[in-house]
Structure formats: structure tokens, C-alpha cells
Design a protein around this motif. Structure first.
Motif, PDB file in Angstrom:
ATOM      1  N   SER A   1       0.812  -1.222   0.000  1.00 50.90           N
ATOM      2  CA  SER A   1       0.000   0.000   0.000  1.00 50.90           C
ATOM      3  C   SER A   1       0.843   1.269   0.000  1.00 50.90           C
ATOM      4  CB  SER A   1      -0.933  -0.018   1.219  1.00 50.90           C
ATOM      5  OG  SER A   1      -0.214  -0.318   2.405  1.00 50.90           O
ATOM      6  N   LYS A   2       2.142   1.138  -0.218  1.00 52.24           N
ATOM      7  CA  LYS A   2       3.031   2.308  -0.191  1.00 52.24           C
ATOM      8  C   LYS A   2       2.522   3.391  -1.140  1.00 52.24           C
ATOM      9  CE  LYS A   2       6.188   0.399  -3.662  1.00 52.24           C
ATOM     10  NZ  LYS A   2       7.359  -0.450  -3.882  1.00 52.24           N
ATOM     11  N   ARG A   3       2.573   4.623  -0.639  1.00 50.01           N
ATOM     12  CA  ARG A   3       2.138   5.815  -1.382  1.00 50.01           C
ATOM     13  C   ARG A   3       0.649   5.823  -1.720  1.00 50.01           C
ATOM     14  NH1 ARG A   3       7.109   4.860  -2.974  1.00 50.01           N
ATOM     15  NH2 ARG A   3       7.317   4.822  -5.230  1.00 50.01           N
TER      16      ARG A   3
ATOM     17  N   LEU B   1      13.671 -16.292   3.362  1.00 50.08           N
ATOM     18  CA  LEU B   1      14.404 -15.384   2.483  1.00 50.08           C
ATOM     19  C   LEU B   1      13.455 -14.551   1.626  1.00 50.08           C
ATOM     20  CD1 LEU B   1      17.164 -17.852   1.143  1.00 50.08           C
ATOM     21  CD2 LEU B   1      17.161 -16.510   3.266  1.00 50.08           C
ATOM     22  N   MET B   2      13.998 -13.426   1.173  1.00 50.33           N
ATOM     23  CA  MET B   2      13.231 -12.520   0.318  1.00 50.33           C
ATOM     24  C   MET B   2      14.139 -12.043  -0.801  1.00 50.33           C
ATOM     25  SD  MET B   2      13.095  -8.878  -0.005  1.00 50.33           S
ATOM     26  CE  MET B   2      11.881  -7.570  -0.149  1.00 50.33           C
ATOM     27  N   THR B   3      13.572 -11.779  -1.971  1.00 51.63           N
ATOM     28  CA  THR B   3      14.371 -11.179  -3.032  1.00 51.63           C
ATOM     29  C   THR B   3      13.536 -10.254  -3.903  1.00 51.63           C
ATOM     30  OG1 THR B   3      16.126 -11.608  -4.659  1.00 51.63           O
ATOM     31  CG2 THR B   3      14.114 -12.914  -4.893  1.00 51.63           C
ATOM     32  N   VAL B   4      14.235  -9.291  -4.497  1.00 49.46           N
ATOM     33  CA  VAL B   4      13.685  -8.451  -5.568  1.00 49.46           C
ATOM     34  C   VAL B   4      14.599  -8.683  -6.766  1.00 49.46           C
ATOM     35  CG1 VAL B   4      13.055  -6.129  -6.329  1.00 49.46           C
ATOM     36  CG2 VAL B   4      12.926  -6.707  -3.896  1.00 49.46           C
ATOM     37  N   PRO B   5      14.203  -9.528  -7.705  1.00 52.40           N
ATOM     38  CA  PRO B   5      15.095  -9.860  -8.818  1.00 52.40           C
ATOM     39  C   PRO B   5      15.197  -8.717  -9.820  1.00 52.40           C
ATOM     40  CG  PRO B   5      12.974 -10.918  -9.118  1.00 52.40           C
ATOM     41  CD  PRO B   5      12.916 -10.223  -7.790  1.00 52.40           C
TER      42      PRO B   5
ATOM     43  N   GLY C   1       8.121 -12.310  -5.835  1.00 50.85           N
ATOM     44  CA  GLY C   1       7.057 -12.112  -6.803  1.00 50.85           C
ATOM     45  C   GLY C   1       6.310 -10.817  -6.536  1.00 50.85           C
ATOM     46  N   MET C   2       6.157 -10.001  -7.587  1.00 54.83           N
ATOM     47  CA  MET C   2       5.455  -8.730  -7.516  1.00 54.83           C
ATOM     48  C   MET C   2       4.367  -8.725  -8.594  1.00 54.83           C
ATOM     49  SD  MET C   2       9.029  -6.659  -6.761  1.00 54.83           S
ATOM     50  CE  MET C   2       8.546  -5.137  -7.454  1.00 54.83           C
ATOM     51  N   SER C   3       3.786  -7.552  -8.860  1.00 61.38           N
ATOM     52  CA  SER C   3       2.622  -7.515  -9.765  1.00 61.38           C
ATOM     53  C   SER C   3       2.823  -8.300 -11.064  1.00 61.38           C
ATOM     54  CB  SER C   3       2.259  -6.071 -10.123  1.00 61.38           C
ATOM     55  OG  SER C   3       1.636  -5.458  -9.022  1.00 61.38           O
ATOM     56  N   HIS C   4       3.927  -8.081 -11.736  1.00 63.86           N
ATOM     57  CA  HIS C   4       3.991  -8.640 -13.088  1.00 63.86           C
ATOM     58  C   HIS C   4       4.619 -10.040 -13.153  1.00 63.86           C
ATOM     59  CE1 HIS C   4       8.213  -7.910 -13.536  1.00 63.86           C
ATOM     60  NE2 HIS C   4       8.195  -8.215 -14.794  1.00 63.86           N
TER      61      HIS C   4
ATOM     62  N   ILE D   1       3.756 -13.342  -1.631  1.00 69.51           N
ATOM     63  CA  ILE D   1       3.961 -12.465  -2.782  1.00 69.51           C
ATOM     64  C   ILE D   1       3.606 -11.046  -2.368  1.00 69.51           C
ATOM     65  CG2 ILE D   1       3.617 -14.318  -4.479  1.00 69.51           C
ATOM     66  CD1 ILE D   1       0.783 -13.212  -4.946  1.00 69.51           C
ATOM     67  N   ARG D   2       4.309 -10.076  -2.943  1.00 68.34           N
ATOM     68  CA  ARG D   2       4.128  -8.674  -2.561  1.00 68.34           C
ATOM     69  C   ARG D   2       3.597  -7.906  -3.773  1.00 68.34           C
ATOM     70  NH1 ARG D   2       9.556 -10.050  -1.960  1.00 68.34           N
ATOM     71  NH2 ARG D   2       9.866  -8.581  -3.659  1.00 68.34           N
ATOM     72  N   VAL D   3       2.328  -7.562  -3.742  1.00 64.62           N
ATOM     73  CA  VAL D   3       1.687  -7.003  -4.934  1.00 64.62           C
ATOM     74  C   VAL D   3       1.120  -5.622  -4.634  1.00 64.62           C
ATOM     75  CG1 VAL D   3      -0.107  -7.375  -6.663  1.00 64.62           C
ATOM     76  CG2 VAL D   3       1.150  -9.341  -5.735  1.00 64.62           C
ATOM     77  N   GLY D   4       1.553  -4.615  -5.384  1.00 61.69           N
ATOM     78  CA  GLY D   4       1.076  -3.252  -5.188  1.00 61.69           C
ATOM     79  C   GLY D   4       0.224  -2.768  -6.355  1.00 61.69           C
ATOM     80  N   THR D   5       0.898  -2.465  -7.459  1.00 65.93           N
ATOM     81  CA  THR D   5       0.254  -1.852  -8.628  1.00 65.93           C
ATOM     82  C   THR D   5      -1.002  -2.587  -9.095  1.00 65.93           C
ATOM     83  OG1 THR D   5       2.508  -1.301  -9.285  1.00 65.93           O
ATOM     84  CG2 THR D   5       0.791  -0.905 -10.903  1.00 65.93           C
ATOM     85  N   SER D   6      -0.972  -3.882  -9.149  1.00 66.38           N
ATOM     86  CA  SER D   6      -2.131  -4.630  -9.668  1.00 66.38           C
ATOM     87  C   SER D   6      -3.332  -4.568  -8.737  1.00 66.38           C
ATOM     88  CB  SER D   6      -1.780  -6.112  -9.887  1.00 66.38           C
ATOM     89  OG  SER D   6      -0.775  -6.235 -10.821  1.00 66.38           O
TER      90      SER D   6
ATOM     91  N   GLU E   1      -1.321   2.422 -10.494  1.00 65.82           N
ATOM     92  CA  GLU E   1       0.014   3.004 -10.621  1.00 65.82           C
ATOM     93  C   GLU E   1       0.268   4.002  -9.499  1.00 65.82           C
ATOM     94  OE1 GLU E   1       2.449   2.261 -12.658  1.00 65.82           O
ATOM     95  OE2 GLU E   1       1.323   0.901 -13.963  1.00 65.82           O
ATOM     96  N   ARG E   2       1.491   3.955  -8.956  1.00 56.50           N
ATOM     97  CA  ARG E   2       1.849   4.932  -7.917  1.00 56.50           C
ATOM     98  C   ARG E   2       2.310   6.222  -8.575  1.00 56.50           C
ATOM     99  NH1 ARG E   2       3.571  -0.055  -6.026  1.00 56.50           N
ATOM    100  NH2 ARG E   2       5.427   0.072  -7.297  1.00 56.50           N
ATOM    101  N   VAL E   3       1.947   7.352  -7.956  1.00 59.30           N
ATOM    102  CA  VAL E   3       2.434   8.619  -8.532  1.00 59.30           C
ATOM    103  C   VAL E   3       3.685   9.086  -7.818  1.00 59.30           C
ATOM    104  CG1 VAL E   3       0.317   9.466  -9.540  1.00 59.30           C
ATOM    105  CG2 VAL E   3       0.724   9.792  -7.097  1.00 59.30           C
TER     106      VAL E   3
HETATM  107  C1  LIG Z   1       6.812  -1.676  -4.337  1.00 61.76           C
HETATM  108  C2  LIG Z   1       7.273  -3.033  -4.007  1.00 61.76           C
HETATM  109  C3  LIG Z   1       6.533  -4.165  -4.369  1.00 61.76           C
HETATM  110  C4  LIG Z   1       5.245  -4.093  -5.177  1.00 61.76           C
HETATM  111  O1  LIG Z   1       5.550  -3.837  -6.526  1.00 61.76           O
HETATM  112  P1  LIG Z   1       4.395  -3.801  -7.652  1.00 61.76           P
HETATM  113  O2  LIG Z   1       5.152  -3.949  -8.914  1.00 61.76           O
HETATM  114  O3  LIG Z   1       3.702  -2.495  -7.519  1.00 61.76           O
HETATM  115  O4  LIG Z   1       3.487  -4.940  -7.407  1.00 61.76           O
HETATM  116  C5  LIG Z   1       7.008  -5.395  -3.977  1.00 61.76           C
HETATM  117  N1  LIG Z   1       8.153  -5.530  -3.269  1.00 61.76           N
HETATM  118  C6  LIG Z   1       8.897  -4.465  -2.915  1.00 61.76           C
HETATM  119  C7  LIG Z   1      10.151  -4.686  -2.136  1.00 61.76           C
HETATM  120  C8  LIG Z   1       8.490  -3.196  -3.276  1.00 61.76           C
HETATM  121  O5  LIG Z   1       9.246  -2.156  -2.914  1.00 61.76           O
END
Ligand SMILES: *Cc1c(COP(=O)(O)O)cnc(C)c1O
Length: 230
Positions: free
Chosen positions: A35-37, A160-164, A203-206, A219-224, A228-230
Motif C-alpha cells: 500500500s506504499k504511497r 528469504l526474500m528477493t527483488v530480482p 514475486g510482484m505484480s507482473h 507475494i508482494r503485490v502493489g500496482t495490480s 500506478e503509484r504517482v
Molecule cells: C513496491 C514493491 C513491491 C510491489 O511492486 P508492484 O510492482 O507495484 O506490485 C514489492 N516488493 C517491494 C520490495 C516493493 O518495494
């Protein structure tokens, strides 16, 4: 139906199909709505649609938003880069800190955790893509991070966590998700009780469908969900 509720419904369907493809139960995969921003009201709308787990990536924003929503039974996750001087502020607000990636941060968390009842839950963030400038411990430093963790008895490392690296084609991210799972399985006895479940936050939105196929438990999903965040 409000848009956020529609989006959540679609994501739950996609989670179900990915779990089916992988022969997994969807119940073992937690959806964290990032829910950031987005304002408090967006979180309330998601909650009305059945969502209870939320993620924030900035301490300052979390400090405002989380107490303002304390009337709801929500579970909060900190998914951003955490500075050692912000540790004290974030610990009481969240259920799990996803981005722990260096021994100094482990020590700072331990120091705060000692003052509190119960353990502080964390995940270790690994930079499996080996990208420069990216958060997460490099694989070559992973074992020294584990040894720092072994001196932090008040931290409970769940996985563990990753942002690939970003790829337009989510299939190209698959090897990174697979790598995180391999690391988790290989080292699990160094940080996890034998009976505990290994958490993999990836895993994120896409690309969350691919992450689920590769074993994601969060899974961490924001945009979907929120747009879109401004
Ligand atoms: C913003 C963010 C997400 C969500 O990304 P979306 O592409 O909006 O789903 C997931 N993980 C991290 C660490 C983020 O900063």
C-alpha cells in the motif's frame, strides 16, 4: 464492485491457477498488498474486500499509516530498505521485516529485540541477480550474514526474500526465484527450526505467477491492486 475489490478478485484467481499448475495449495501462499504511497482509505477498501496483510517500504510513511489504521485487524510487513537508526521505530509496528541484508542491521535489530518480549521476525534479503546498487546481501556474503544471525538469539529468521532484476518477460525472472528457493533449502538448518516452514517472499505484480510456480510463500503485490503509484 469497487476497483480494488475487482483487482483483488482477479489476483486471487491468478494465484489459484499458478498454485494449480505447480500442484500446490493456494492456502500456503500469502498475499501482501503493498500500500506504499496509497492513502489510508485505499487500505480500508482492500480490507472490506477481505485483504488483511499489507506492506510498506518507508518507515516515515508506516509511522503515519499503521497507527491510523489500528482500528482494523491488519498484519503489517516492512518490505523496504531499513536503516539501522530506524529499527526502533519499525519493530513495534510490524509483524515481519523482509529486507534484512547486512550484519550491522542484524546487530541493531538484536539490540532492540532484547528489550522486548518475544522474538522479532525477519527475512534475509538476497540479491540473487547480483545487481550493483541493489538491496540484498550478495551470495558471496550470505554465509557471513548467517553467522551474524547466529549471534542474534532474539531474532526469528523465517526465510528469504528477493527483488530480482526487472525483466519485461516474467519467464526470464524464473531462474532468480529458483535460486532463492535453492539457497533457502540449502541453508535452512542454519536459521530455521526443523519443523518450521521456510518462507520465500518473492514475486510482484507482473511476475508473481512465476514466483508461485517456483515456491513463493509470500507475494508482494502493489500496482495490480491499487493502481500506478504517482
Ligand atoms: C513496491 C514493491 C513491491 C510491489 O511492486 P508492484 O510492482 O507495484 O506490485 C514489492 N516488493 C517491494 C520490495 C516493493 O518495494
Amino acid at each position: 464492485m469497487p476497483l480494488i475489490a475487482q483487482n483483488l478478485e482477479l489476483i486471487r484467481k491468478k494465484m489459484q491457477s499458478a498454485a494449480d499448475r505447480a500442484g500446490r495449495s493456494v492456502d500456503e501462499i500469502l498475499l501482501i498488498a503493498v500500500s506504499k504511497r496509497f492513502p489510508e482509505e485505499a487500505v480500508r477498501e482492500a480490507f472490506r474486500a477481505g485483504q488483511t496483510r499489507f506492506g510498506e517500504n518507508r518507515v516515515q510513511e508506516a509511522e503515519q499509516k499503521i497507527p491510523a489504521l489500528a482500528d482494523l485487524p491488519l498484519e503489517w510487513h516492512f518490505i523496504g530498505h531499513l536503516q539501522t537508526n530506524k529499527v526502533k521505530k519499525i519493530i513495534p509496528l510490524v509483524h515481519l521485516i523482509h529486507g534484512v541484508d547486512n550484519p550491522r542491521l542484524v546487530a541493531a535489530l538484536q539490540q532492540e529485540a532484547e528489550k522486548r518480549p518475544g522474538p522479532v521476525n525477519i527475512l534475509l534479503q538476497v540479491n540473487v541477480g547480483g545487481e550493483e546498487q541493489k538491496s540484498g546481501v550478495d551470495e558471496s556474503d550470505f554465509e557471513s550474514l548467517l553467522s551474524a544471525l547466529s549471534e542474534a538469539p532474539n531474532l526469528s529468521c523465517r526465510g528469504l526474500m528477493t527483488v530480482p532484476p526487472y525483466e519485461d518477460d516474467p519467464e526470464r525472472v524464473r531462474p532468480y526465484f529458483r535460486r532463492l528457493r535453492e539457497l533457502g533449502e540449502r541453508y535452512r538448518s542454519d536459521f530455521l527450526a526443523p519443523e518450521a516452514r521456510l518462507e520465500l517472499s518473492m514475486g510482484m505484480s507482473h511476475d508473481f505467477h512465476v514466483a508461485i510456480e517456483e515456491g513463493a510463500t509470500m507475494i508482494r503485490v502493489g500496482t495490480s491492486i491499487f493502481g500506478e503509484r504517482v
